[in-house]
Write a protein that holds these residues in place. Structure first.
Motif, mmCIF file in Angstrom:
data_model
loop_
_atom_site.group_PDB
_atom_site.id
_atom_site.type_symbol
_atom_site.label_atom_id
_atom_site.label_comp_id
_atom_site.label_asym_id
_atom_site.label_seq_id
_atom_site.Cartn_x
_atom_site.Cartn_y
_atom_site.Cartn_z
ATOM 1 N N PHE A 37 -3.677 0.731 13.185
ATOM 2 C CA PHE A 37 -3.105 1.826 13.972
ATOM 3 C C PHE A 37 -2.265 2.717 13.071
ATOM 4 O O PHE A 37 -1.825 2.311 11.994
ATOM 5 N N GLU A 38 -2.017 3.936 13.551
ATOM 6 C CA GLU A 38 -0.992 4.797 12.979
ATOM 7 C C GLU A 38 0.064 5.031 14.058
ATOM 8 O O GLU A 38 -0.277 5.338 15.211
ATOM 9 N N ASP A 39 1.330 4.870 13.688
ATOM 10 C CA ASP A 39 2.429 4.975 14.640
ATOM 11 C C ASP A 39 2.963 6.406 14.665
ATOM 12 O O ASP A 39 3.548 6.881 13.686
ATOM 13 N N HIS A 40 2.778 7.099 15.780
ATOM 14 C CA HIS A 40 3.196 8.499 15.883
ATOM 15 C C HIS A 40 4.708 8.651 15.838
ATOM 16 O O HIS A 40 5.212 9.713 15.436
ATOM 17 N N GLU A 41 5.430 7.631 16.215
ATOM 18 C CA GLU A 41 6.892 7.707 16.090
ATOM 19 C C GLU A 41 7.289 7.814 14.622
ATOM 20 O O GLU A 41 8.180 8.602 14.258
ATOM 21 N N ALA A 42 6.626 7.044 13.768
ATOM 22 C CA ALA A 42 6.889 7.129 12.323
ATOM 23 C C ALA A 42 6.341 8.428 11.747
ATOM 24 O O ALA A 42 6.975 9.044 10.875
ATOM 25 N N LEU A 43 5.177 8.859 12.220
ATOM 26 C CA LEU A 43 4.588 10.107 11.723
ATOM 27 C C LEU A 43 5.499 11.301 12.000
ATOM 28 O O LEU A 43 5.612 12.217 11.187
ATOM 29 N N ASP A 44 6.158 11.285 13.154
ATOM 30 C CA ASP A 44 7.036 12.393 13.525
ATOM 31 C C ASP A 44 8.253 12.514 12.609
ATOM 32 O O ASP A 44 8.919 13.557 12.595
ATOM 33 N N GLN A 45 8.553 11.453 11.861
ATOM 34 C CA GLN A 45 9.710 11.470 10.960
ATOM 35 C C GLN A 45 9.368 12.044 9.587
ATOM 36 O O GLN A 45 10.254 12.256 8.759
ATOM 37 N N MET A 46 8.076 12.306 9.338
ATOM 38 C CA MET A 46 7.691 12.824 8.034
ATOM 39 C C MET A 46 8.168 14.270 7.848
ATOM 40 O O MET A 46 8.071 15.067 8.785
ATOM 41 N N PRO A 47 8.680 14.614 6.666
ATOM 42 C CA PRO A 47 9.167 15.986 6.409
ATOM 43 C C PRO A 47 8.029 16.937 6.077
ATOM 44 O O PRO A 47 7.906 17.436 4.948
ATOM 45 N N THR A 74 0.845 -1.195 0.000
ATOM 46 C CA THR A 74 0.000 0.000 0.000
ATOM 47 C C THR A 74 0.881 1.247 0.000
ATOM 48 O O THR A 74 1.812 1.349 0.797
ATOM 49 N N PRO A 75 0.597 2.221 -0.859
ATOM 50 C CA PRO A 75 1.413 3.445 -0.878
ATOM 51 C C PRO A 75 1.189 4.291 0.368
ATOM 52 O O PRO A 75 0.154 4.191 1.033
ATOM 53 N N SER A 76 2.176 5.130 0.671
ATOM 54 C CA SER A 76 2.057 6.064 1.798
ATOM 55 C C SER A 76 2.827 7.331 1.455
ATOM 56 O O SER A 76 3.774 7.309 0.670
ATOM 57 N N ARG A 126 -0.238 19.096 7.788
ATOM 58 C CA ARG A 126 -0.103 18.225 6.622
ATOM 59 C C ARG A 126 0.140 16.778 7.040
ATOM 60 O O ARG A 126 -0.350 15.843 6.409
ATOM 61 N N THR A 127 0.876 16.580 8.120
ATOM 62 C CA THR A 127 1.114 15.229 8.614
ATOM 63 C C THR A 127 -0.195 14.557 8.995
ATOM 64 O O THR A 127 -0.397 13.368 8.723
ATOM 65 N N ASN A 128 -1.113 15.315 9.602
ATOM 66 C CA ASN A 128 -2.410 14.749 9.962
ATOM 67 C C ASN A 128 -3.203 14.344 8.729
ATOM 68 O O ASN A 128 -3.901 13.328 8.730
ATOM 69 N N VAL A 129 -3.099 15.134 7.660
ATOM 70 C CA VAL A 129 -3.750 14.766 6.403
ATOM 71 C C VAL A 129 -3.132 13.488 5.853
ATOM 72 O O VAL A 129 -3.840 12.553 5.454
ATOM 73 N N TYR A 130 -1.804 13.429 5.822
ATOM 74 C CA TYR A 130 -1.122 12.245 5.304
ATOM 75 C C TYR A 130 -1.446 11.013 6.147
ATOM 76 O O TYR A 130 -1.601 9.911 5.617
ATOM 77 N N ASN A 149 -2.849 7.709 4.543
ATOM 78 C CA ASN A 149 -2.111 6.449 4.686
ATOM 79 C C ASN A 149 -3.008 5.364 5.253
ATOM 80 O O ASN A 149 -3.070 4.236 4.747
ATOM 81 N N SER A 150 -3.714 5.719 6.320
ATOM 82 C CA SER A 150 -4.558 4.743 7.004
ATOM 83 C C SER A 150 -5.714 4.288 6.132
ATOM 84 O O SER A 150 -6.024 3.096 6.059
ATOM 85 N N ALA A 151 -6.354 5.231 5.452
ATOM 86 C CA ALA A 151 -7.503 4.880 4.615
ATOM 87 C C ALA A 151 -7.107 3.907 3.508
ATOM 88 O O ALA A 151 -7.845 2.957 3.200
#
Length: 203
Positions: A99-109, A39-41, A114-118, A122-124
């Protein structure tokens, strides 16, 4: 139609689930893993985490949901929702927790908004990929959203039940199993309203 088109058309929300399948737990998990892995992210961030529950784990989870929700659900939908919980607990074969992992989310540039949108996107996509894969395995499923609320701690007990990291945010549950009763027909809006075409600008 292609096999994929038929799969898209036949995937539905199934609430009357059972355990009648020749598939092993390993085969089902392998199918789910393949779906999630491909699945893409956003930014290839791979922030989604899926925990597949069978047997006692599945029963304990849905009993927790039942006990938490039985006095909170709105009266107009209480019977339906409690019925869905009971079927997921007592009759369904398993459940995929997404689940969504906030540790991984925090690494997004990206910034927080925008991270909340992504995160949602990702989850959907993961939900849909799992759902289609289950359908391909001739299993029914439905998408549920009980005890969500990371900031409020509503999903903390779920993490505790399965010794999951505090960074995991519960986004949805997908109870699945054999299709004891097919989904009812549903209405569709006009496809030309859903998908529109433009070849030139208006001014």
């Amino acid at each position: 139609m292609t096999e994929f088109s038929e799969l898209l058309e036949s995937r539905r929300s199934v609430y009357n689930l059972g355990k009648e399948t020749d598939l092993s737990q390993e085969e089902i998990v392998t199918g789910i893993r393949h779906a999630v892995h491909n699945t893409p992210s956003a930014f290839n961030s791979q922030t989604s985490r899926v925990v597949v529950l069978f047997d006692e784990a599945k029963t304990k989870f849905w009993d927790h949901i039942y006990q938490t929700q039985k006095d909170l659900l709105p009266e107009q939908s209480k019977d339906f929702l409690l019925g869905a919980i009971e079927n997921a607990r007592d009759e369904a074969l398993g459940t995929a927790l997404v689940f969504e992992d906030h540790e991984a989310l925090d690494q997004m540039p990206s910034n927080e908004d925008r991270t909340n949108v992504y995160k949602d996107q990702n989850s959907a996509m993961v939900h849909y990929a799992i759902w289609l894969r289950l359908k391909e395995l001739n299993l029914g499923a439905s998408l549920q959203h009980f005890n969500l609320g990371y900031e409020q701690g509503f999903d903390a007990e779920t993490r505790k039940l399965f010794d999951l990291p505090d960074t995991y945010e519960l986004v949805a549950e997908l109870p699945f199993g054999s299709i004891n009763e097919p989904a009812q027909e549903k209405d569709h809006i006009d496809t030309h309203t859903e998908v529109q075409v433009r070849t030139e600008v208006s001014n």
